[in-house]
Design a protein around this motif. Structure first.
Motif, PDB file in Angstrom:
ATOM      1  N   GLN A   1       0.838  -1.210   0.000  1.00  0.00           N
ATOM      2  CA  GLN A   1       0.000   0.000   0.000  1.00  0.00           C
ATOM      3  C   GLN A   1       0.875   1.263   0.000  1.00  0.00           C
ATOM      4  OE1 GLN A   1      -3.556   0.127   0.367  1.00  0.00           O
ATOM      5  NE2 GLN A   1      -3.403  -2.031  -0.181  1.00  0.00           N
ATOM      6  N   ASN A   2       2.173   1.032  -0.068  1.00  0.00           N
ATOM      7  CA  ASN A   2       3.085   2.129   0.210  1.00  0.00           C
ATOM      8  C   ASN A   2       4.282   2.003  -0.737  1.00  0.00           C
ATOM      9  OD1 ASN A   2       5.455   3.305   1.459  1.00  0.00           O
ATOM     10  ND2 ASN A   2       4.303   3.364   3.384  1.00  0.00           N
ATOM     11  N   LEU A   3       4.670   3.064  -1.378  1.00  0.00           N
ATOM     12  CA  LEU A   3       5.777   3.024  -2.336  1.00  0.00           C
ATOM     13  C   LEU A   3       7.087   2.595  -1.684  1.00  0.00           C
ATOM     14  CD1 LEU A   3       4.957   6.213  -4.426  1.00  0.00           C
ATOM     15  CD2 LEU A   3       5.303   3.942  -5.385  1.00  0.00           C
ATOM     16  N   PHE A   4       7.282   2.941  -0.434  1.00  0.00           N
ATOM     17  CA  PHE A   4       8.537   2.576   0.235  1.00  0.00           C
ATOM     18  C   PHE A   4       8.624   1.062   0.405  1.00  0.00           C
ATOM     19  CE2 PHE A   4      11.141   6.197   1.418  1.00  0.00           C
ATOM     20  CZ  PHE A   4      10.327   7.242   1.056  1.00  0.00           C
ATOM     21  N   THR A   5       7.533   0.467   0.868  1.00  0.00           N
ATOM     22  CA  THR A   5       7.524  -0.992   1.036  1.00  0.00           C
ATOM     23  C   THR A   5       7.686  -1.667  -0.329  1.00  0.00           C
ATOM     24  OG1 THR A   5       5.718  -0.462   2.545  1.00  0.00           O
ATOM     25  CG2 THR A   5       6.335  -2.764   2.392  1.00  0.00           C
ATOM     26  N   TRP A   6       6.973  -1.150  -1.307  1.00  0.00           N
ATOM     27  CA  TRP A   6       7.019  -1.716  -2.661  1.00  0.00           C
ATOM     28  C   TRP A   6       8.436  -1.680  -3.211  1.00  0.00           C
ATOM     29  CZ3 TRP A   6       8.494  -0.209  -7.490  1.00  0.00           C
ATOM     30  CH2 TRP A   6       8.026  -0.973  -8.572  1.00  0.00           C
ATOM     31  N   SER A   7       9.101  -0.542  -3.120  1.00  0.00           N
ATOM     32  CA  SER A   7      10.426  -0.399  -3.745  1.00  0.00           C
ATOM     33  C   SER A   7      11.506  -1.115  -2.957  1.00  0.00           C
ATOM     34  CB  SER A   7      10.790   1.063  -3.936  1.00  0.00           C
ATOM     35  OG  SER A   7      10.623   1.769  -2.755  1.00  0.00           O
ATOM     36  N   GLN A   8      11.354  -1.186  -1.638  1.00  0.00           N
ATOM     37  CA  GLN A   8      12.354  -1.894  -0.836  1.00  0.00           C
ATOM     38  C   GLN A   8      12.352  -3.381  -1.170  1.00  0.00           C
ATOM     39  OE1 GLN A   8      11.308  -0.388   3.071  1.00  0.00           O
ATOM     40  NE2 GLN A   8      12.371   1.523   2.613  1.00  0.00           N
ATOM     41  N   LYS A   9      11.163  -3.910  -1.461  1.00  0.00           N
ATOM     42  CA  LYS A   9      11.061  -5.340  -1.835  1.00  0.00           C
ATOM     43  C   LYS A   9      11.746  -5.616  -3.162  1.00  0.00           C
ATOM     44  CE  LYS A   9       6.962  -7.018   0.527  1.00  0.00           C
ATOM     45  NZ  LYS A   9       5.544  -7.337   0.437  1.00  0.00           N
ATOM     46  N   ARG A  10      11.822  -4.617  -3.998  1.00  0.00           N
ATOM     47  CA  ARG A  10      12.369  -4.797  -5.353  1.00  0.00           C
ATOM     48  C   ARG A  10      13.739  -4.131  -5.499  1.00  0.00           C
ATOM     49  NH1 ARG A  10       7.227  -4.745  -4.833  1.00  0.00           N
ATOM     50  NH2 ARG A  10       5.839  -5.946  -6.179  1.00  0.00           N
ATOM     51  N   ASP A  11      14.265  -3.664  -4.399  1.00  0.00           N
ATOM     52  CA  ASP A  11      15.597  -3.066  -4.385  1.00  0.00           C
ATOM     53  C   ASP A  11      15.703  -1.866  -5.341  1.00  0.00           C
ATOM     54  OD1 ASP A  11      18.960  -4.392  -4.589  1.00  0.00           O
ATOM     55  OD2 ASP A  11      17.949  -3.193  -3.061  1.00  0.00           O
ATOM     56  N   ILE A  12      14.719  -1.006  -5.288  1.00  0.00           N
ATOM     57  CA  ILE A  12      14.707   0.197  -6.142  1.00  0.00           C
ATOM     58  C   ILE A  12      14.951   1.411  -5.240  1.00  0.00           C
ATOM     59  CG2 ILE A  12      13.220   1.688  -7.587  1.00  0.00           C
ATOM     60  CD1 ILE A  12      11.872  -0.883  -8.585  1.00  0.00           C
ATOM     61  N   LEU A  13      15.796   2.286  -5.703  1.00  0.00           N
ATOM     62  CA  LEU A  13      16.130   3.496  -4.926  1.00  0.00           C
ATOM     63  C   LEU A  13      14.876   4.322  -4.697  1.00  0.00           C
ATOM     64  CD1 LEU A  13      19.322   4.901  -6.711  1.00  0.00           C
ATOM     65  CD2 LEU A  13      19.219   3.881  -4.434  1.00  0.00           C
ATOM     66  N   ILE A  14      14.710   4.787  -3.450  1.00  0.00           N
ATOM     67  CA  ILE A  14      13.553   5.645  -3.171  1.00  0.00           C
ATOM     68  C   ILE A  14      13.956   6.659  -2.113  1.00  0.00           C
ATOM     69  CG2 ILE A  14      12.619   4.009  -1.443  1.00  0.00           C
ATOM     70  CD1 ILE A  14       9.779   4.980  -2.513  1.00  0.00           C
ATOM     71  N   LYS A  15      13.396   7.847  -2.260  1.00  0.00           N
ATOM     72  CA  LYS A  15      13.729   8.912  -1.308  1.00  0.00           C
ATOM     73  C   LYS A  15      12.530   9.837  -1.141  1.00  0.00           C
ATOM     74  CE  LYS A  15      17.079  12.647  -0.607  1.00  0.00           C
ATOM     75  NZ  LYS A  15      17.597  12.257   0.712  1.00  0.00           N
ATOM     76  N   SER A  16      12.403  10.383   0.051  1.00  0.00           N
ATOM     77  CA  SER A  16      11.344  11.361   0.320  1.00  0.00           C
ATOM     78  C   SER A  16      11.982  12.736   0.431  1.00  0.00           C
ATOM     79  CB  SER A  16      10.659  10.995   1.646  1.00  0.00           C
ATOM     80  OG  SER A  16       9.700  11.967   1.974  1.00  0.00           O
ATOM     81  N   VAL A  17      11.373  13.727  -0.252  1.00  0.00           N
ATOM     82  CA  VAL A  17      11.885  15.107  -0.195  1.00  0.00           C
ATOM     83  C   VAL A  17      10.736  16.062   0.086  1.00  0.00           C
ATOM     84  CG1 VAL A  17      13.870  14.766  -1.721  1.00  0.00           C
ATOM     85  CG2 VAL A  17      11.646  15.352  -2.695  1.00  0.00           C
ATOM     86  N   SER A  18      11.086  17.246   0.572  1.00  0.00           N
ATOM     87  CA  SER A  18      10.022  18.219   0.866  1.00  0.00           C
ATOM     88  C   SER A  18       9.554  18.918  -0.409  1.00  0.00           C
ATOM     89  CB  SER A  18      10.522  19.258   1.867  1.00  0.00           C
ATOM     90  OG  SER A  18      11.647  19.924   1.310  1.00  0.00           O
ATOM     91  N   ASN A  19      10.429  18.935  -1.412  1.00  0.00           N
ATOM     92  CA  ASN A  19      10.131  19.686  -2.627  1.00  0.00           C
ATOM     93  C   ASN A  19      10.907  19.070  -3.786  1.00  0.00           C
ATOM     94  OD1 ASN A  19      10.045  21.667  -4.690  1.00  0.00           O
ATOM     95  ND2 ASN A  19       9.959  23.319  -3.207  1.00  0.00           N
ATOM     96  N   PHE A  20      10.248  18.810  -4.909  1.00  0.00           N
ATOM     97  CA  PHE A  20      10.912  18.192  -6.061  1.00  0.00           C
ATOM     98  C   PHE A  20      11.980  19.111  -6.664  1.00  0.00           C
ATOM     99  CE2 PHE A  20       8.719  14.498  -5.794  1.00  0.00           C
ATOM    100  CZ  PHE A  20       7.427  14.442  -6.287  1.00  0.00           C
ATOM    101  N   ASN A  21      11.888  20.398  -6.372  1.00  0.00           N
ATOM    102  CA  ASN A  21      12.843  21.334  -6.955  1.00  0.00           C
ATOM    103  C   ASN A  21      14.050  21.583  -6.045  1.00  0.00           C
ATOM    104  OD1 ASN A  21      11.189  22.080  -9.356  1.00  0.00           O
ATOM    105  ND2 ASN A  21       9.783  22.777  -7.760  1.00  0.00           N
ATOM    106  N   SER A  22      14.121  20.850  -4.935  1.00  0.00           N
ATOM    107  CA  SER A  22      15.201  21.064  -3.965  1.00  0.00           C
ATOM    108  C   SER A  22      16.514  20.453  -4.455  1.00  0.00           C
ATOM    109  CB  SER A  22      14.818  20.440  -2.618  1.00  0.00           C
ATOM    110  OG  SER A  22      14.732  19.039  -2.763  1.00  0.00           O
ATOM    111  N   ARG A  23      17.591  20.886  -3.829  1.00  0.00           N
ATOM    112  CA  ARG A  23      18.929  20.379  -4.147  1.00  0.00           C
ATOM    113  C   ARG A  23      18.969  18.863  -3.917  1.00  0.00           C
ATOM    114  NH1 ARG A  23      21.851  22.720  -7.213  1.00  0.00           N
ATOM    115  NH2 ARG A  23      22.004  20.700  -8.168  1.00  0.00           N
ATOM    116  N   ALA A  24      18.375  18.435  -2.798  1.00  0.00           N
ATOM    117  CA  ALA A  24      18.391  17.009  -2.421  1.00  0.00           C
ATOM    118  C   ALA A  24      17.692  16.176  -3.492  1.00  0.00           C
ATOM    119  CB  ALA A  24      17.694  16.823  -1.074  1.00  0.00           C
TER     120      ALA A  24
END
Lengths: 230, 262
Positions: free
Chosen positions: B90-113
């Protein structure tokens, strides 16, 4: 299930508390009540000599008749001139003062925008000129994206009453543009503005500025009827 | 071809469906997922200014009640798609961790991070599934650009509430409805159009049901575009400056009029 019901009730409570929507019935009652007071004030009272206010009241009365809100055989407000002409020289001077032919720059609106753009748009073929169209789109974008913070800054220092007058003139321009161009987006913006301004005008003492707000409301209702019922 | 996904929240069903479809597609690698965190003052403020109280319903449906959405949440079709695709998470983090895909949460898509994360993932194409406006740095990050599936017929209907506007303007006749897959640029829905799918309004269908139906179709349209990029089979229709109009959040009184036409 219980959680869903609780959340639904909470959302409904917040919606009710924050709902600024003015229903057609509320608008009609508000306008008619204020009109009745103004009728006495401007036909018998001390303000009976105010030509500008009388002119606005004359138009307000006509609009209310066409909406079926009042019935009166004759317009009780006597005016010498039903409209105030704007000279080409005045228009030209205003237009020349615009930077890059734009009425709004970085959120700052040119004084007279509502009045002059409306007048220009009224002239034959004026409504569809590039100058009018582009500036109307800019105003629309400004009002829609800034919402409660729209139309705050003008290129001149204005007293509160004049600032409100400028705002109302612009909203009137948007509403009239919706009819001229058959474009409901402008009416959409107008509806949001009149609701935003209601908190200020709700308890405002009757006077020329309130009359202007009432005109905006009746023209809005008239435009809504014209654009959505036909 | 490497793609990265931009998601508005970690529990976005639309993003999950696209992630699953892309991960099963030959010749396409889902390199990374970037999720926008809902917990930023700037985001809440900008979305409140745009949506007002509607934001509360959005949050309730998409985050609080994701397992038991409101009847009008419009998530029925997407949930059916999730089942069809056998997505258990139900959650992208759980989904991607199972498939070993890089995932990150950011406050803003336009940020440096955000930019650094994406540069590191090195995608050829970005898939945008919501989460705010994108600035030129991220728009120009990849060789192929950023894809968005707009729920309106372009170029005529740009911006917000385009389903409602199309219905209102139809005045009871056939409204101009559809999905438009386009490349994003700095304007609002003004980028080149790659794919379009016309949609008809079924008699008696409410706007909510219509939106749910459209949302259920969006992942498929996005996949079609990704395949088109992979196979080099897409044609571009550039939108001209004078073409189309931008629409904004529809006032409730006009919404009531639009509803009469459904």
């Amino acid at each position: 299930m219980i959680v869903r019901q609780f959340i639904e009730k909470f959302i409904q409570w917040v919606e009710k508390k924050t709902d600024k929507t003015l229903s057609p019935e509320m608008i009609k009652k508000y306008v008619v009540d204020r009109y009745m007071y103004l009728l006495y004030q401007f036909t018998h009272g001390r303000d009976a000599e105010n030509e500008d206010a009388l002119r606005d009241l004359y138009h307000l009365h006509e609009k209310m008749i066409s909406l079926g809100w009042i019935k009166a055989p004759q317009n009780p407000f006597k005016v010498i001139r039903k409209t105030v002409p704007i000279s080409l020289e005045e228009l030209s001077q205003w237009k020349t003062g615009l930077k890059d032919d734009r009425v709004i720059h970085s959120g700052v609106v040119m004084f007279g925008t509502g009045k002059y753009l409306d007048h220009l748009a009224n002239l034959e073929e004026g409504a569809t000129s590039d100058f009018i169209q582009q500036n109307l789109e800019s105003l629309l974008r400004h009002v829609e994206t800034q919402r409660g913070r729209a139309l705050q800054y003008f290129n001149r220092r204005l007293k509160e009453e004049k600032r409100w007058r400028e705002r109302l003139d612009i909203v009137l321009l948007l509403i009239r543009s919706s009819l001229r161009l058959k474009d409901v987006r402008f009416l959409n913006a107008g509806l949001k503005c009149t609701e935003e301004y209601y908190a200020y005008f709700k308890f405002k003492l009757p006077g020329p500025l309130l009359i202007r707000y009432l005109i905006v409301l009746v023209e809005q209702e008239s435009a809504l009827k014209e654009l959505t019922e036909k | 071809m490497r793609v990265a996904l931009l998601a508005p929240i970690r529990t976005s069903l639309y993003s999950l469906a696209i992630a699953q479809l892309i991960s099963l597609e030959k010749g396409v690698e889902l390199a990374a997922i970037l999720v926008r965190s809902p917990w930023s003052f700037a985001r809440v403020r900008s979305e409140w200014r745009r949506d007002g109280v509607r934001l509360l319903r959005k949050i309730a449906n998409k985050w609080l009640l994701r397992d038991q959405p409101m009847p009008d949440s419009g998530q029925g079709e997407l949930r059916a798609l999730m089942k069809e695709l056998h997505i258990e998470e139900q959650n992208l983090f759980t989904w991607s961790q199972k498939r070993d895909i890089l995932i990150k949460s950011v406050s803003n898509f336009n940020s440096r991070a955000a930019l650094d994360f994406l540069k590191n993932a090195n995608p050829d194409l970005l898939l945008f599934t919501g989460g705010g406006l994108l600035r030129k740095d991220i728009l120009g990050l990849t060789s192929m650009g950023v894809l968005n599936c707009h729920s309106g017929w372009l170029p005529q209907y740009r911006g917000m509430d385009v389903v409602e506007w199309a219905i209102l303007q139809s005045k009871g006749k056939k409204p101009q409805l559809g999905l438009s897959l386009h490349l994003m640029d700095q304007g609002v829905d003004t980028g080149p159009i790659l794919l379009q799918q016309k949609i008809s309004l079924t008699k008696g269908e409410s706007i909510e049901v219509l939106r749910a139906r459209m949302e259920g179709m969006m992942p498929g349209v996005m996949l079609k575009a990704v395949r088109g990029f992979r196979d080099g089979k897409l044609t571009t229709h550039l939108q001209q400056p004078g073409e189309g109009r931008q629409f904004y959040v529809m006032h409730t009184r006009l919404q009531a009029v639009a509803r009469k036409y459904t």
